[in-house]
Design an enzyme around this catalytic site. Structure first.
Site, short mmCIF file in Angstrom:
data_model
loop_
_atom_site.label_atom_id
_atom_site.label_comp_id
_atom_site.label_asym_id
_atom_site.label_seq_id
_atom_site.Cartn_x
_atom_site.Cartn_y
_atom_site.Cartn_z
N GLU A 86 -4.76 19.18 -35.27
CA GLU A 86 -4.83 18.48 -36.55
C GLU A 86 -6.04 17.57 -36.70
O GLU A 86 -6.54 17.39 -37.81
CB GLU A 86 -3.54 17.65 -36.75
CG GLU A 86 -2.27 18.47 -36.79
CD GLU A 86 -2.22 19.41 -37.98
OE1 GLU A 86 -2.78 19.07 -39.04
OE2 GLU A 86 -1.64 20.51 -37.83
N SER A 489 64.11 7.61 -40.48
CA SER A 489 64.67 6.62 -39.56
C SER A 489 63.63 5.75 -38.88
O SER A 489 63.98 4.82 -38.15
CB SER A 489 65.52 7.32 -38.48
OG SER A 489 66.64 7.93 -39.08
#
Length: 878
Positions: A86, A489
């Site tokens: 680059e 319950s």
């Protein structure tokens, strides 16, 4: 000389005009140029990462995948690859490369096309932060000026580090740290030279040059990168040849998930979005630590999945997904899994010949699968085994032990005959699911039933585990926190707590007899019944809760008063609006989420304090600094306070802060905040004692005092006496529950269908299972046969979770609080007694409420002398 002077003047004039033009352009676009000083404190968009309490990654949220890295942590070969490709003169120019610009200009003149951008790394970074990718002259000019500014503000290393973390590299990977994870599932320091060259070549065109979308182009680009490294002298010819010869090894990897807990992750994500907003939460780089440790979360998930499969298997096999070939005549395959997902296989239904392996694998790829299920095709059927080809291309033999459960499903209440041969279950060509259990493969199916489990630390409400269903990828509905279901319950311990507040004791005698209550307003009679419909007559409160006697719960509510009972229930965190104002509340007609139920039981486990559930322990920023630390209320009053700090302590803390050793808001220096005490510690202890009775076998078989609590299997399996529990079953078994606790951990399990009208049904005896395990007949008989209830449907999930969670915890019963006394009472009447035989037992009382009257000799009932039938003794095989 006559030509030199004009030429010199021309050059001077051109330079002056060029400089003036450049200055003019600069001042013209200066208002549009951003300030690059923000890059000194740049904040990269980093996804939120969620961890378990012990630091294992659960999930990652954010469109952009980014793993920030420091320049010193980047391998030199990767840096060299990037620079060579680059910007080979990166450390020589000042953000603008005149040679590159000249080369691009010549290319433009010769071709008339903008083929070369002449962008340095600094210019690329400027474009990435501040500009778009459009190819215009004005953008390029802005890019040059911004790059020049950046070089004045940042060092070369700072620019390079930003570039390495900012650049887009395809498949939502931003920065090279993320690219290493996305393409290779590892970190930068583990990449090979070939892999480094591959990702170093991506910035030019990440969408087409990446090794997943374009492997051939990626190979060509990798060779270019390696040649540039060779030209720059970064690698030798041999290194070049070796790296260039390497095959493409990239494949798409997700985040390196260590614990797949999507229900927990989704809860935390939603909370973070609520606090910070979606965009900030997903890009702010937050590291969020859950309150749940990885071992408990995994134990909960495994317990729920195994339990749902167990229920599903005892109710029968619904058949294969479909047949790929050899379709039986007049037989309809279930296609339940495909229908549930709205998908269908594309292969023809009239296939008769066995297709080739690749065709089979392609068909299997279309089958939706949720762990632990694996799609497979039946390739051959033997006498009592089958051979299958899995979606992963593996051939597996499943023996009879993995098949013998699969009698046909008829309805939720009916199953077909037990299979005798593998051909009674399947034919070759069937597409099925298989799963592993205890290391062995077995036939499976996607459970239609749903379940949930949530566990809390009773001391501060920290969520230790949460599971909202069979699979988050099948259904995102979190039943642990969103499903309000009738609790049955499970409500009784809180009703009994209200009774203790109003003068009842564990030895109080209540009549366990049928109730027939005429309601003039409705013109009907309410006849609550026990389940099973058996009645013991006068019974002590402890025994009534242990046996979960419905009519006793109704009578206790009447003795306390409806409004008083409702008021008491709200002390445990239940919303008053969710509690019906009628007597059915004593049987659990109110609807609550498993999280609400678990929170209520923490009050009993911690001595009477109402704590608040929370999922997030702490939030860190990208640098690991603590941004937020949970500050829960604790079950203590007064809580242990941190020692008062002196002036010298303050100075030391300030110095430590400056040195980065400790945060000024160090949570360890913050005293605990006490939770509100909603019931007394004595009340909580007495209820816990009754719940301990519910999870054990009580009395002596030889003396006919033996009886079972509804959750007795928990004691048998866990092999410890410091646990407490309560079953819960609603009418027609539409909802089943099991809640219980150890002093350090509370957990609630729920099982039911998402369709609230569907009953859990009944399971008939499967002789195959009994033949295989004759020594475990009683356990199999009790667990596998008959109607579903809290003990059978939900209890096993709670038990399996607790087995893992409590494996390393020593025996630690709840301490007896002050003002609790223990006296010997008569087993039948609850009165004081002077006898010491099997007709008596010791009982706990709040001081001042213990019985004051002794039982008369003529009123003593000796069960051993009675002829009444008693509960048969179960074989204690665990």
């Amino acid at each position: 000389m006559k030509y030199i002077k004009p030429l010199f003047l021309l050059v001077l004039l051109g330079t002056a005009v060029g400089t003036a033009t450049l200055a003019g352009i600069y001042f013209y676009i200066k208002p549009e140029l951003p300030s690059v000083t923000v890059l000194k404190d740049v904040r990269l968009q980093t996804p939120m990462r969620i961890y378990t309490k012990d630091g294992k990654l659960i999930s990652q949220y954010g469109v952009k995948r980014r793993i920030p890295v420091k320049l010193e942590d980047v391998p030199q070969d990767l840096i060299n690859a990037v620079l060579a490709t680059e910007d080979s003169r990166f450390y020589e120019h000042h953000g603008i490369d005149p040679i590159g610009i000249a080369r691009a200009a010549i290319s433009l003149v010769l071709t008339g096309e903008k083929r070369q951008g002449a962008s340095t790394l600094t210019m690329q970074l400027a474009r990435g932060f501040f500009l778009s990718r459009e190819k215009t002259y004005i953008r390029k000019i802005k890019e040059i000026f911004i790059a020049w500014h950046m070089e004045q503000v940042l060092t070369k290393d700072e620019i390079l580090e930003l570039y390495l973390n900012k650049v887009e590299l395809g498949h939502r990977a931003f920065g090279f740290g993320a690219a290493a994870q996305v393409y290779y599932g590892t970190t930068l320091d583990n990449l090979t030279l070939a892999q480094m060259a591959t990702i170093a070549g991506l910035p030019k065109a990440p969408s087409v040059l990446n090794p997943i979308s374009g492997p051939e182009r990626s190979l060509e680009r990798r060779r270019v990168v390696l040649l540039r490294m060779l030209d720059e002298g970064y690698i030798t010819r041999q290194q070049f040849e070796d790296a260039a010869a390497q095959p493409v090894t990239a494949r798409k990897h997700g985040a390196e998930i260590e614990v797949d807990a999507p229900y927990l992750a989704d809860l935390i994500y939603s909370e973070m979005v609520e606090i910070y907003g979606k965009e900030e939460a997903e890009t702010g780089g937050y590291q969020v630590f859950a309150t749940a440790p990885s071992d408990l979360q995994l134990a909960a998930q495994n317990a729920v999945v195994r339990n749902l499969h167990d229920y599903d298997e005892r109710h029968g096999y619904r058949g294969p997904v479909r047949y790929l070939w050899n379709q039986p005549e007049q037989e309809e395959s279930s296609d339940s899994a495909i229908a549930a997902e709205g998908e269908a296989l594309t292969l023809s239904d009239d296939m008769r010949d066995i297709p080739d392996k690749q065709t089979v694998l392609a068909a299997l790829q279309e089958i939706p699968a949720f762990a632990p299920l694996v799609p497979a095709a039946v390739m051959a059927v033997e006498n009592q085994s089958i051979s299958v080809l899995t979606v992963n291309g593996e051939t597996i033999t499943i023996d009879w032990e993995g098949l013998d459960w699969a009698r046909p499903y008829i309805t939720d209440n009916r199953q077909g005959d037990d299979p005798q041969l593998a051909s009674d279950i399947l034919n070759a060509g069937a597409i099925i699911y298989i799963r592993q259990q205890e290391g062995k493969w077995r036939l499976a199916q996607i459970p239609e039933v749903s379940g949930a489990l949530v566990a809390l630390n009773p001391q501060n409400g920290a969520v230790e585990a949460v599971v909202g269903g069979y699979s988050f990828y099948q259904s995102q509905f979190n039943r642990a926190t969103q499903a309000e279901r009738q609790v049955g319950s499970n409500i009784k311990p809180f009703v009994y707590s209200a009774a203790l507040e109003h003068g009842y004791t564990l030895a109080s005698i209540v009549n366990d007899a049928p109730i027939n209550h005429w309601d003039e307003a409705s013109g009907t009679a309410w006849r609550p019944k026990n389940s099973p419909p058996e009645y013991d007559g006068p019974i002590r409160m402890r025994m009534a809760l242990g046996k979960s006697k419905n009519v006793v719960s109704v009578r206790l509510l009447r003795g306390v008063g409806l409004q008083n009972t409702v008021d008491h229930l709200t002390k445990f965190g239940f919303n008053r609006d969710d509690i019906p104002l009628d007597e059915t509340v004593s049987l659990g007609s109110s609807s609550h989420t498993p999280l609400e139920v678990a929170r209520a039981f923490t009050v009993i486990a911690n001595g009477g304090y109402l704590v608040n559930p929370y999922f997030i322990d702490k939030v860190l920023n990208e640098q690991g600094d603590v941004l937020w630390q949970a500050d829960p209320v604790w079950a203590c009053d007064p809580c242990e306070e941190a020692p008062a700090e002196t002036e010298e302590d303050d100075i030391e803390r300030l110095l430590a802060k400056q040195l980065g050793d400790v945060a000024l808001d160090d949570p360890q220096a913050t005293p605990k905040r006490p939770a509100p005490q909603v019931i007394s510690s004595q009340n909580a202890f007495l209820v816990a004692e009754m719940m301990r009775t519910a999870v054990r076998a009580n009395g002596e078989w030889s003396k006919k005092t033996y009886w079972l609590g509804t959750g007795w299997r928990a004691r048998n399996l866990l092999q410890r006496t410091d646990i407490h529990g309560k079953t819960g079953t609603t009418n027609d078994s539409r909802d089943t529950w099991f809640s219980g606790f150890h002093r350090d951990l509370v957990a609630t399990a729920w099982v039911g269908f998402d369709d609230m009208g569907r009953q859990l049904g009944r399971a008939t005896r499967n002789q195959n299972l009994i033949n295989r395990n004759p020594e475990r007949f009683n356990w199999i008989g009790n667990a596998m046969i008959g109607g579903e209830d809290g003990a059978k449907a939900a209890g096993p999930a709670w038990i399996r979770f607790m087995q893992e969670a409590l494996a390393d915890k020593p025996f630690s019963p709840i301490a007896v609080p002050d003002k609790i006394v223990r006296v010997r009472i008569d087993r039948t009447s609850g009165k004081l007694t002077q006898r010491t035989d099997h007709t008596t037992l010791f009982e706990y009382f709040l001081q001042g409420t213990e019985p004051a009257v002794y039982v008369r000799d003529e009123d003593i009932v000796d069960p051993a002398e009675q002829d009444d039938e008693t509960t048969p003794e179960p074989e204690d095989v665990f």
